[in-house]
Enzyme design. Structure first.
Site, PDB file in Angstrom:
ATOM      1  N   SER A 181       0.806  -1.229   0.000  1.00  9.23           N
ATOM      2  CA  SER A 181       0.000   0.000   0.000  1.00  9.23           C
ATOM      3  C   SER A 181       0.840   1.282   0.000  1.00  9.23           C
ATOM      4  O   SER A 181       0.517   2.215  -0.739  1.00  9.23           O
ATOM      5  CB  SER A 181      -0.965   0.006   1.186  1.00  9.23           C
TER       6      SER A 181
ATOM      7  N   LYS B 168     -10.549  -5.441   9.655  1.00  6.59           N
ATOM      8  CA  LYS B 168     -11.592  -4.686   8.947  1.00  6.59           C
ATOM      9  C   LYS B 168     -12.928  -4.641   9.705  1.00  6.59           C
ATOM     10  O   LYS B 168     -13.665  -3.666   9.599  1.00  6.59           O
ATOM     11  CB  LYS B 168     -11.802  -5.273   7.545  1.00  6.59           C
TER      12      LYS B 168
ATOM     13  N   GLY C  33      -4.907 -11.356  -7.391  1.00  5.16           N
ATOM     14  CA  GLY C  33      -5.584 -10.159  -6.886  1.00  5.16           C
ATOM     15  C   GLY C  33      -4.754  -8.884  -6.872  1.00  5.16           C
ATOM     16  O   GLY C  33      -5.167  -7.901  -6.255  1.00  5.16           O
TER      17      GLY C  33
END
Ligand code: ATR
Length: 279
Positions: free
Chosen positions: A20, A69, A247
């Site tokens: 990220s 999450k 992914g």
């Protein structure tokens, strides 16, 4: 004038291998934005305190990854309808007074499929897995108006619970939601099979059986939400079709949606996967 640099971070456990920061720096570079973006390893029990600390340290945006999450969803003062239904938050904005949450995983998946010219409109999708990863994308899959979404999972009653939970939303969008057994007795034409399990982290076997692989043709698409290596799911899928993806594209696209939430800008994602290989 000294413009204040906005502070961002990705939180998870483990977090060492997160891409990220690189992705957000590449996006920021496109718009000549200076930003700080850290990786922070956080245990679940420390999550709530850590968010309070990061807020007081002046962080503006946080990406949240596994296994945080759901906790992130719980800590938010305000979430989008999507996050509220998925019970998942991967993008937090720390405004002056509130903690605001959204989930960009589903849009990341859909945008990556679009980028690969894979349409789900009117198609048959098999979603494998009934944990956080599957729940995080099903809202957007339903909104993509496939004909049917088949759910399956190693623990089949979790897939049934997922079907019950999403039935109303699927009905509203005229999408048929069905649970199927991993040992399929009849042939179903799956246009797209999505592996949303974490099986490749712990097993050398694919989470789906031969009876499901036998439903695939050379125009079926197989998509593993994991990235980094060819998973057992992907290796088996290649025996049936060349349209097999990991992914990484979804990771880049979900980051682009987060970037848009924080900066109100749409980064070009086209070359990011190549750039990540070079970095
Ligand atoms: P995540 O948030 O990554 O989805 P999770 O909520 O723990 O993590 O869910 C993991 C999913 O991967 C579940 O669907 C799990 O199946 P079970 O519900 O039966 O546990 C699935 N999974 C994990 N390891 C697996 C394996 N070796 N084979 C098949 N499915 C597996």
């Amino acid at each position: 004038m000294n413009k204040k640099i906005k502070k961002f971070a990705v939180l998870g456990h483990p977090i060492k291998h997160s891409l990220s920061p690189q992705i957000h720096f590449l996006f920021a570079n496109e718009f000549s934005i200076d930003l700080e973006y850290k990786k922070i390893d956080i245990d679940q029990e420390d999550f709530f305190d850590s968010i309070a600390n990061l807020k007081s340290e002046g962080f503006y945006g946080l990406n949240i990854t596994m296994p945080l999450k759901y906790l992130a969803f719980q800590i938010c003062d305000e979430v989008t309808e999507r996050s509220s239904l998925c019970k998942s938050v991967n993008t937090i904005t720390l405004s002056d007074k509130k903690i605001i949450g959204d989930s960009t995983d589903g849009r990341g998946l859909i945008n990556d499929l679009n980028k690969k010219s894979i349409s789900i409109d009117g198609k048959n999708i098999l979603l494998v897995g009934a944990g956080g990863a599957a729940s995080g994308v099903i809202y957007d899959l339903i909104q993509g108006k496939p004909k049917q979404i088949f759910l399956t999972n190693r623990t089949i009653n979790k897939a049934s619970k997922m079907q019950e939970y999403w039935k109303l939303f699927a009905d509203k969008n005229q999408v048929i939601l069905k649970v199927i057994d991993l040992n399929l007795q009849k042939k179903i034409n799956f246009d797209l099979v999505i592996n949303a399990t974490s099986a490749s982290l712990s097993s050398k076997d694919s989470p789906i059986s031969n009876s499901i692989y036998n439903c695939l043709t050379n125009s079926s698409v197989c998509y593993d939400m994991m990235y980094g290596s060819k998973t057992p799911f992907m290796k088996e899928a290649y025996k049936k079709t060349d349209l097999v993806y990991d992914g990484i594209g979804m990771l880049v696209e979900q980051a682009a949606v987060s970037f848009n939430i924080w900066h109100h800008l749409n980064p070009i994602t086209k070359n990011i996967e190549e750039d990540l290989k070079i970095l």
